[in-house]
Design a protein around this motif. Structure first.
Motif, PDB file in Angstrom:
ATOM      1  N   PRO A  11      56.444  22.379 -26.766  1.00 14.14           N
ATOM      2  CA  PRO A  11      55.636  22.207 -25.551  1.00 14.14           C
ATOM      3  C   PRO A  11      56.041  20.935 -24.821  1.00 14.14           C
ATOM      4  O   PRO A  11      56.317  19.906 -25.455  1.00 14.14           O
ATOM      5  CB  PRO A  11      54.200  22.127 -26.079  1.00 14.14           C
ATOM      6  N   LEU A  12      56.085  20.988 -23.506  1.00 14.51           N
ATOM      7  CA  LEU A  12      56.470  19.811 -22.733  1.00 14.51           C
ATOM      8  C   LEU A  12      55.489  18.660 -22.981  1.00 14.51           C
ATOM      9  O   LEU A  12      55.877  17.485 -22.947  1.00 14.51           O
ATOM     10  CB  LEU A  12      56.517  20.149 -21.237  1.00 14.51           C
ATOM     11  N   GLU A  13      54.232  18.989 -23.272  1.00 12.64           N
ATOM     12  CA  GLU A  13      53.230  17.955 -23.542  1.00 12.64           C
ATOM     13  C   GLU A  13      53.581  17.139 -24.780  1.00 12.64           C
ATOM     14  O   GLU A  13      53.040  16.043 -24.979  1.00 12.64           O
ATOM     15  CB  GLU A  13      51.845  18.598 -23.724  1.00 12.64           C
ATOM     16  N   HIS A  14      54.473  17.665 -25.616  1.00  5.35           N
ATOM     17  CA  HIS A  14      54.941  16.914 -26.790  1.00  5.35           C
ATOM     18  C   HIS A  14      55.641  15.621 -26.351  1.00  5.35           C
ATOM     19  O   HIS A  14      55.668  14.633 -27.085  1.00  5.35           O
ATOM     20  CB  HIS A  14      55.909  17.803 -27.592  1.00  5.35           C
ATOM     21  N   PHE A  15      56.196  15.644 -25.147  1.00  9.81           N
ATOM     22  CA  PHE A  15      56.907  14.487 -24.597  1.00  9.81           C
ATOM     23  C   PHE A  15      56.083  13.796 -23.507  1.00  9.81           C
ATOM     24  O   PHE A  15      55.867  12.597 -23.549  1.00  9.81           O
ATOM     25  CB  PHE A  15      58.262  14.919 -24.038  1.00  9.81           C
ATOM     26  N   MET A  16      55.648  14.586 -22.529  1.00 12.05           N
ATOM     27  CA  MET A  16      54.835  14.057 -21.442  1.00 12.05           C
ATOM     28  C   MET A  16      54.289  15.235 -20.642  1.00 12.05           C
ATOM     29  O   MET A  16      55.024  16.179 -20.349  1.00 12.05           O
ATOM     30  CB  MET A  16      55.669  13.136 -20.534  1.00 12.05           C
ATOM     31  N   PRO A  17      53.001  15.228 -20.294  1.00 16.94           N
ATOM     32  CA  PRO A  17      52.428  16.356 -19.543  1.00 16.94           C
ATOM     33  C   PRO A  17      52.861  16.347 -18.083  1.00 16.94           C
ATOM     34  O   PRO A  17      53.363  15.348 -17.567  1.00 16.94           O
ATOM     35  CB  PRO A  17      50.917  16.127 -19.683  1.00 16.94           C
ATOM     36  N   VAL A  18      52.647  17.472 -17.427  1.00 17.40           N
ATOM     37  CA  VAL A  18      52.899  17.560 -15.988  1.00 17.40           C
ATOM     38  C   VAL A  18      51.764  16.822 -15.274  1.00 17.40           C
ATOM     39  O   VAL A  18      50.590  17.092 -15.535  1.00 17.40           O
ATOM     40  CB  VAL A  18      52.936  19.028 -15.521  1.00 17.40           C
ATOM     41  N   PRO A  19      52.079  15.881 -14.391  1.00 12.83           N
ATOM     42  CA  PRO A  19      51.016  15.144 -13.698  1.00 12.83           C
ATOM     43  C   PRO A  19      50.138  16.081 -12.878  1.00 12.83           C
ATOM     44  O   PRO A  19      50.637  17.037 -12.263  1.00 12.83           O
ATOM     45  CB  PRO A  19      51.776  14.175 -12.789  1.00 12.83           C
ATOM     46  N   PRO A  20      48.835  15.854 -12.850  1.00 14.13           N
ATOM     47  CA  PRO A  20      47.949  16.689 -12.029  1.00 14.13           C
ATOM     48  C   PRO A  20      48.201  16.438 -10.546  1.00 14.13           C
ATOM     49  O   PRO A  20      48.734  15.390 -10.163  1.00 14.13           O
ATOM     50  CB  PRO A  20      46.547  16.234 -12.439  1.00 14.13           C
ATOM     51  N   VAL A  21      47.816  17.395  -9.732  1.00 12.68           N
ATOM     52  CA  VAL A  21      47.947  17.235  -8.287  1.00 12.68           C
ATOM     53  C   VAL A  21      46.937  16.196  -7.810  1.00 12.68           C
ATOM     54  O   VAL A  21      45.736  16.314  -8.076  1.00 12.68           O
ATOM     55  CB  VAL A  21      47.699  18.576  -7.567  1.00 12.68           C
ATOM     56  N   THR A  22      47.424  15.173  -7.151  1.00 12.37           N
ATOM     57  CA  THR A  22      46.562  14.109  -6.626  1.00 12.37           C
ATOM     58  C   THR A  22      46.636  14.133  -5.101  1.00 12.37           C
ATOM     59  O   THR A  22      47.697  13.894  -4.529  1.00 12.37           O
ATOM     60  CB  THR A  22      46.994  12.723  -7.136  1.00 12.37           C
ATOM     61  N   LYS A  23      45.506  14.419  -4.475  1.00 14.57           N
ATOM     62  CA  LYS A  23      45.474  14.504  -3.019  1.00 14.57           C
ATOM     63  C   LYS A  23      44.860  13.246  -2.431  1.00 14.57           C
ATOM     64  O   LYS A  23      43.974  12.632  -3.021  1.00 14.57           O
ATOM     65  CB  LYS A  23      44.682  15.739  -2.583  1.00 14.57           C
ATOM     66  N   SER A  24      45.349  12.852  -1.274  1.00 13.22           N
ATOM     67  CA  SER A  24      44.881  11.626  -0.632  1.00 13.22           C
ATOM     68  C   SER A  24      44.463  11.904   0.804  1.00 13.22           C
ATOM     69  O   SER A  24      45.037  12.770   1.481  1.00 13.22           O
ATOM     70  CB  SER A  24      45.977  10.558  -0.648  1.00 13.22           C
ATOM     71  N   ARG A  25      43.466  11.197   1.244  1.00 11.47           N
ATOM     72  CA  ARG A  25      42.978  11.309   2.611  1.00 11.47           C
ATOM     73  C   ARG A  25      43.064   9.941   3.290  1.00 11.47           C
ATOM     74  O   ARG A  25      42.773   8.927   2.673  1.00 11.47           O
ATOM     75  CB  ARG A  25      41.525  11.791   2.626  1.00 11.47           C
ATOM     76  N   PHE A  26      43.436   9.949   4.576  1.00  8.77           N
ATOM     77  CA  PHE A  26      43.550   8.702   5.323  1.00  8.77           C
ATOM     78  C   PHE A  26      42.522   8.602   6.442  1.00  8.77           C
ATOM     79  O   PHE A  26      42.216   7.513   6.914  1.00  8.77           O
ATOM     80  CB  PHE A  26      44.956   8.576   5.927  1.00  8.77           C
TER      81      PHE A  26
END
Length: 250
Positions: free
Chosen positions: A163-178
């Motif tokens: 599993p990829l999480e064995h090394f590092m997980p996929v970063p979650p989607v982070t949304k930003s507002r201006f």
């Protein structure tokens, strides 16, 4: 690196090929900023659908890079070699199957040929409004991070799946507002800009999982989508590196 041509079945390394099984999305594209301008970087987008329990074993969708039998002499693959690549969540909706789309078109055509009374039309409008509101809420709701596995195969057919999480997980989607106004998307673009995360997977980890695996005879790398929810990934810069020396902190 996906910069060499427009053929999705060929790799940058001479003699390497690419294929897939069961993907709902497979295309190479120019990576975009949140305002849809170019980052001048070609990437591949791969997407899969369905619950994880239906994506197991031979039924698991995958994206595979096949290496040539005669690897470059200077590669000298070993446990000190590192598989590297960059990826991120595309935050893109997985398209519906073609047969479902055709059925929807047929249903719409049939509905258009029928007379509707005023009350029915009002009900349809209310239902459509409720559907739009639900889709908007679902779109803004944070999603679980994507999950997948990485499988390596050597010339003898020995496979190792981790599993990829064995090394590092996929970063979650982070949304930003201006801006607080409703016109932000027109002025600032999307609330999410894909940013590739670099992964470094030591081949030693695959050797530890299966001592029969021979990195010197590496033949293929497979991104296997047998875990988590459905989604679309952006992948780029797949390659092999050497494990660097420990940094000097003095």
């Amino acid at each position: 690196g996906f910069e060499e041509d427009v053929d999705v079945t060929t790799g940058t390394l001479k003699g390497s090929t690419i294929d897939q099984k069961g993907l709902a999305v497979w295309r190479e594209s120019d990576l975009k900023t949140r305002s849809r301008s170019t980052k001048q970087d070609n990437v591949v987008l791969v997407g899969w659908r369905g619950p994880a329990e239906e994506r197991q074993g031979e039924a698991a969708p995958h994206y595979t890079v096949h290496l040539p039998e005669d690897l470059p002499e200077d590669w000298q693959l070993s446990g000190d070699s590192v598989l590297v690549f960059a990826l991120t969540d595309a935050d893109e909706k997985v398209p519906e199957p073609e047969e479902d789309a055709e059925e929807q078109k047929a249903g719409l055509a049939e509905a258009e040929g029928q007379d509707k009374d005023v009350s029915a039309e009002g009900q349809d409008e209310e239902a459509e409004k409720g559907k739009d509101e639900k889709e908007k809420k679902d779109k803004d709701k944070p999603k679980e991070p994507l999950e997948l596995s990485i499988e390596l195969e050597d010339g003898a057919g020995v496979r190792v799946l981790l599993p990829l999480e064995h090394f590092m997980p996929v970063p979650p989607v982070t949304k930003s507002r201006f801006l607080r106004t409703g016109k932000e998307s027109g002025r600032m673009g999307r609330a999410y800009e894909p940013t590739l995360q670099t992964y470094r997977l030591p081949l030693q980890s695959f050797m530890d999982a299966n001592p029969d695996f021979d990195p010197q005879q590496l033949r293929s790398l497979r991104f296997v989508f047998d875990r988590g929810r459905e989604g679309v990934l952006i992948i780029d810069r797949i390659g092999i590196a050497r494990k660097g020396p420990a940094p000097d902190l003095n």
